[in-house]
Every structure is written in structure tokens, then in C-alpha cells.
Design a protein around this motif. Structure first.
Motif, PDB file in Angstrom:
ATOM      1  N   ASN A  71       0.786  -1.033   0.061  1.00  0.00           N
ATOM      2  CA  ASN A  71       0.097   0.095  -0.100  1.00  0.00           C
ATOM      3  C   ASN A  71       0.796   1.328  -0.052  1.00  0.00           C
ATOM      4  O   ASN A  71       2.132   1.092   0.072  1.00  0.00           O
ATOM      5  N   GLY A  72       0.349   2.429   0.022  1.00  0.00           N
ATOM      6  CA  GLY A  72       0.916   3.716  -0.095  1.00  0.00           C
ATOM      7  C   GLY A  72       1.640   4.177   0.970  1.00  0.00           C
ATOM      8  O   GLY A  72       2.719   4.630   1.121  1.00  0.00           O
ATOM      9  N   THR A  73       1.165   3.733   2.203  1.00  0.00           N
ATOM     10  CA  THR A  73       1.796   3.995   3.649  1.00  0.00           C
ATOM     11  C   THR A  73       3.132   2.969   3.940  1.00  0.00           C
ATOM     12  O   THR A  73       3.979   3.668   4.192  1.00  0.00           O
ATOM     13  N   TYR A 100      -0.738  10.670   6.295  1.00  0.00           N
ATOM     14  CA  TYR A 100      -0.086   9.427   5.863  1.00  0.00           C
ATOM     15  C   TYR A 100       1.455   9.380   5.748  1.00  0.00           C
ATOM     16  O   TYR A 100       2.100   8.441   6.363  1.00  0.00           O
ATOM     17  N   ASP A 169       5.671  12.012  -2.381  1.00  0.00           N
ATOM     18  CA  ASP A 169       4.461  11.160  -1.850  1.00  0.00           C
ATOM     19  C   ASP A 169       3.575  11.396  -3.176  1.00  0.00           C
ATOM     20  O   ASP A 169       2.841  12.532  -3.430  1.00  0.00           O
ATOM     21  N   ALA A 171       1.087   9.533  -4.093  1.00  0.00           N
ATOM     22  CA  ALA A 171      -0.351   8.763  -3.852  1.00  0.00           C
ATOM     23  C   ALA A 171      -1.342   9.237  -4.654  1.00  0.00           C
ATOM     24  O   ALA A 171      -2.267   8.789  -5.379  1.00  0.00           O
ATOM     25  N   GLN A 172      -1.339  10.758  -4.930  1.00  0.00           N
ATOM     26  CA  GLN A 172      -2.567  11.230  -5.607  1.00  0.00           C
ATOM     27  C   GLN A 172      -2.138  11.925  -6.916  1.00  0.00           C
ATOM     28  O   GLN A 172      -2.772  12.731  -7.488  1.00  0.00           O
ATOM     29  N   SER A 193       0.468   5.087  -4.164  1.00  0.00           N
ATOM     30  CA  SER A 193      -0.668   4.209  -3.619  1.00  0.00           C
ATOM     31  C   SER A 193      -1.642   3.885  -4.633  1.00  0.00           C
ATOM     32  O   SER A 193      -1.610   4.869  -5.558  1.00  0.00           O
ATOM     33  N   LYS A 198      -7.806   6.027  -6.086  1.00  0.00           N
ATOM     34  CA  LYS A 198      -6.670   6.697  -6.663  1.00  0.00           C
ATOM     35  C   LYS A 198      -6.890   6.796  -8.198  1.00  0.00           C
ATOM     36  O   LYS A 198      -7.290   5.989  -8.848  1.00  0.00           O
ATOM     37  N   TYR A 322      -8.054  17.531   4.032  1.00  0.00           N
ATOM     38  CA  TYR A 322      -8.567  16.748   5.162  1.00  0.00           C
ATOM     39  C   TYR A 322      -8.903  17.528   6.477  1.00  0.00           C
ATOM     40  O   TYR A 322      -8.397  18.786   6.594  1.00  0.00           O
TER      41      TYR A 322
HETATM   42  C1  LIG Z   1      -1.294  11.762  -0.139  1.00  0.00           C
HETATM   43  C2  LIG Z   1      -1.406  10.351   0.290  1.00  0.00           C
HETATM   44  N1  LIG Z   1      -0.487   9.538   0.887  1.00  0.00           N
HETATM   45  C3  LIG Z   1      -0.392   8.311   1.190  1.00  0.00           C
HETATM   46  C4  LIG Z   1      -1.644   7.641   1.126  1.00  0.00           C
HETATM   47  C5  LIG Z   1      -1.472   6.299   1.693  1.00  0.00           C
HETATM   48  O1  LIG Z   1      -1.915   5.255   0.873  1.00  0.00           O
HETATM   49  P1  LIG Z   1      -2.623   3.941   1.193  1.00  0.00           P
HETATM   50  O2  LIG Z   1      -3.979   4.168   1.732  1.00  0.00           O
HETATM   51  O3  LIG Z   1      -2.421   3.128   0.145  1.00  0.00           O
HETATM   52  O4  LIG Z   1      -1.660   3.300   2.292  1.00  0.00           O
HETATM   53  C6  LIG Z   1      -2.603   8.407   0.610  1.00  0.00           C
HETATM   54  C7  LIG Z   1      -3.965   7.482   0.380  1.00  0.00           C
HETATM   55  O5  LIG Z   1      -4.810   7.077   0.932  1.00  0.00           O
HETATM   56  C8  LIG Z   1      -2.495   9.617   0.204  1.00  0.00           C
HETATM   57  O6  LIG Z   1      -3.677  10.225  -0.382  1.00  0.00           O
END
Ligand SMILES: Cc1ncc(COP(=O)(O)O)c(C=O)c1O
Length: 391
Positions: A71-73, A100, A169, A171-172, A193, A198, A322
Motif C-alpha cells: 500500500n502507499g503508507t 499518511y 508522495d 499517491a494522488q 498508492s 486513486k 482533510y
Molecule cells: C497523499 C497520500 N499519501 C499516502 C497515502 C497512503 O496510501 P494507502 O492508503 O495506500 O496506504 C494516501 C492515500 O490514501 C494519500 O492520499
């Protein structure tokens, strides 16, 4: 009977901020094919589908190394570990990106140092980074928030001068680019991620790391699988099990060719909303520039609750990305030691409206009309507050 505050649309349903079942329906044949191929292959982990995706995504991003993870984290956490970040390290990052990056920083035992953002982009402010770098940090995580590329030429240059490594990062921001270079190819490591919402989404959790360094690629690969150099030979401490699985990898390979097209559709939708929001002085929509990929359509409005409630009455869903800034999260000790005025102002004002690529043109127009109504309502509510205060 319709109650006076209800529009007819409210009775037939609200346009959601996202509806993943639509993409699944249009990709149905593709997905069934993938599921059939992988389930009958007998390989579900660390097989040819993962290798194929790593190769095609790495070459799409423009780097030599790509490693799929869970996953992204995990991607952010493994990136930090690969750079030697751990207990006692300080990692600069922004506080408006959903915690995150901060949670990855805490997971490796390091401390986040928060950098403010630019109000007009919601991404890292180079001037604030400069002052944080001069105080001394060990790594910087830069988030391309809402699909918008951060100011990478300036931010990367500042980090280079300070000798501090950069994690992007992304992810987005899958598919985003700046000056012809993709997100994930600017920093020492890119973290992605593939969470289903996404821009490039799997049918479950998934993530990847990208890097142009063969040595870093090897460290990342080892860290993502028990610290192994090869099966059962553990050479790195801090290793874990975080793998992209064969089904998710095959889904992502099948969807990758659609990424540029669907990003273009997202951009068109957000451009349309930006025109509507520009008619209202007190509100704006964070515009997408060339190369951005419109992950979210984010309105900045001083009267968020009123606007959100009015949108709902008009048949349009919304969400907040957020609602709590990282430095104000209960888990952060001494969270308020550094003021982040732009971050705090945005955190109180951002509101995401539906902008996923499978929206119909008709729905986009409904959102536009609802936005007009809701922003006008929000402006009037603000005006009333001003009048009351000036009594
Ligand atoms: C900016 C950002 N970084 C990291 C993540 C973490 O990704 P994940 O949910 O796959 O762990 C997300 C998403 O959820 C995100 O929006």
C-alpha cells in the motif's frame, strides 16, 4: 410530498464524491480476463504479473527501478527505511495531506517537522522549507496533493544544496508531470498508492516505489520482503512483508493504458468547476496547471459547512480532504510548537466535490449548477455574519 428544503434530485439520490462501481462496470471484460488468468495460473504472490507491472509502471514514470508493495503508507515507510531514517531522525513534511507521511515517519521512530504550504497550491512552500532546512532535517517528504505537482525544481534544488534526500508522495499524482518529468522521477524515491480511489486504482490495496538508483532499488526490494537478499538469507534489518499481489498487479497493468485518458477527463471536469467558482469572490477552486492530474476537485470557501449542506440539498455530495492538520492531531506531541497559518486556513476551508472520470457530462453540469447555488448561499451566509459582527 416534497418538503420545502428538498430538491427533486435529493429524492433520486446524491451525486457521490466517488463511485468506483462505474469504472468496474466499464472495465468488466478486462477485469474478468485478469481474474481468470491469475486464478488459473497458480501464482498469486511475487510472480510474472508483478514483474510485468513493475517494468511497465517504472518505464511510464521514467525510472529504472520500480518495486510493488502492499500500500502507499508502506511505500512511504520503506522509502524512509531505505534512506536510513529511524529513531532520532527529523523528517520535514506538510501537515495538510491526511497524516499518511506523518504516520510513516512515526512508524520508523523519527519525528515529523512540519512545513507550511502555499495557499494557492496547497503544496509545500519553498521559503518555509528553506527555513526548516537551515535548522537541520534528515529527509524531506514532498506530497503532490490533490493531483497537483509541488514546485519540484525549487524544492529539489533547496534539498540538494542542503544535502538532504527527497521522497515524493505521489499517491494522488499518478501520471502527473512537470517540465516533461513525471511525479516519482524527481526525488530520490517516489512513493505511490493504488488504493481504489486513486487515479490508478487497484481492486484492493497496493503501492509502489520508484527510483533511478539501482542500489536504492535493491534496498527497497530487500526491505519489502523480510530483508532477504535471496530466499531465506536475511541481510537487512528492518525488513517486513509488504508485497503487491499478482491480482492487483495484473489489474494495474490492464488499467495503466487508460491513465492518461482518465487524467485528461478529470482535468476537464475540474476546469469546468474552476470557471464556476471564479464567479464568486470569497471562494475559489484550486486550479490544475498543465501536467497536474486533478485527483480531487477542491473548493476553498470560508463557509464550508453551509456550502456543503446546500450542495447536499441540491443533490451533490462533498467531503473534506482533510479536516485535521497533522500538527494538530492528538498523536503529535507539542504539535503546536510551529505555526502553520496557510495550512490551518486551508484545513478550515477545503471542500472536495465529485470529479471522478466516470461522471457523465450531465452530472458535471448538475454539479456546476449546484456549486453556483451553494457558493452564492455561502457568500450570503458570510455576509450575514459580517453584518451581525459589525452591529
Ligand atoms: C497523499 C497520500 N499519501 C499516502 C497515502 C497512503 O496510501 P494507502 O492508503 O495506500 O496506504 C494516501 C492515500 O490514501 C494519500 O492520499
Amino acid at each position: 410530498m416534497t418538503r420545502p428544503f428538498e430538491s427533486p434530485r435529493m429524492l433520486i439520490g446524491v451525486i457521490p464524491v466517488n463511485d468506483l462501481s462505474r469504472a468496474a462496470k466499464s472495465d468488466r471484460d478486462l477485469l474478468i480476463d485478469v481474474l481468470d488468468r491469475v486464478t488459473t495460473s497458480g501464482r498469486y504472490i511475487a510472480g510474472p504479473e508483478v514483474r510485468a507491472f513493475e517494468e511497465s509502471f517504472g518505464s511510464y514514470v521514467g525510472v529504472t527501478e520500480c518495486v510493488g508493495v502492499g500500500n502507499g503508507t508502506d511505500a512511504l515507510t520503506i522509502a524512509l527505511l531505505a534512506l536510513g531514517i529511524g529513531r532520532g531522525s527529523q523528517v520535514a513534511t506538510c501537515a495538510n495531506a491526511g497524516f499518511y507521511a506523518s504516520s510513516a515517519v512515526l512508524a520508523v521512530g523519527a519525528d515529523p517537522v512540519f512545513v507550511d504550504v502555499l495557499g494557492e497550491t496547497a503544496c509545500m512552500d519553498p521559503r518555509d522549507l528553506e527555513s526548516v532546512l537551515s535548522a537541520g532535517v534528515d529527509c524531506v517528504v514532498i506530497t503532490h496533493l490533490y493531483g497537483r505537482m509541488a514546485d519540484m525544481p525549487q524544492l529539489v534544488e533547496l534539498c540538494k544544496r542542503a544535502g538532504v534526500p527527497v521522497i515524493e508522495d505521489c499517491a494522488q499524482a499518478a501520471g502527473a508531470s512537470l517540465d516533461g518529468r513525471h511525479a516519482g522521477a524527481w526525488g530520490d524515491i517516489g512513493a505511490f498508492s493504488f488504493f481504489p480511489t486513486k487515479n490508478l486504482g487497484a481492486l484492493g490495496d497496493g503501492g509502489a516505489l520508484t527510483t533511478a538508483s539501482t542500489e536504492m532499488g535493491q534496498r527497497i526490494r530487500r526491505l519489502s520482503q523480510y530483508g532477504w537478499a535471496e530466499k531465506y538469507r536475511c541481510v537487512m534489518p528492518g525488513g517486513r512483508n509488504s508485497r503487491l499481489d499478482e491480482i492487483q498487479a495484473a489489474v494495474l497493468t490492464a488499467r495503466l493504458p487508460q491513465l492518461d485518458w482518465s487524467n485528461e477527463r478529470r482535468r476537464q471536469i475540474v476546469d469546468r468547476y474552476a470557471k464556476v467558482a471564479s464567479e464568486f469572490e470569497s471562494s475559489c477552486l484550486l486550479e490544475q496547471r498543465q501536467g497536474d492530474v486533478a485527483h480531487l476537485a477542491v473548493v476553498v470557501t470560508p463557509n464550508r459547512d453551509a456550502v456543503s449542506a446546500r450542495l447536499r440539498q441540491l443533490g451533490v455530495g462533498s467531503d473534506v480532504h482533510y479536516p485535521i492538520a497533522d500538527h494538530q492531531q492528538p498523536v503529535i506531541r507539542n504539535g503546536n510548537h510551529r505555526g502553520l497559518p496557510e495550512t490551518e486556513a486551508l484545513t478550515a476551508r477545503v471542500l472536495s466535490v465529485p470529479a471522478f472520470p466516470d461522471l457523465t457530462d450531465g452530472e458535471v453540469e448538475i454539479v456546476c449548477e449546484a456549486l453556483k447555488g451553494a457558493l452564492a448561499f455561502g457568500s450570503a451566509a458570510s455576509q450575514q455574519q459580517v453584518d451581525v459582527h459589525s452591529k
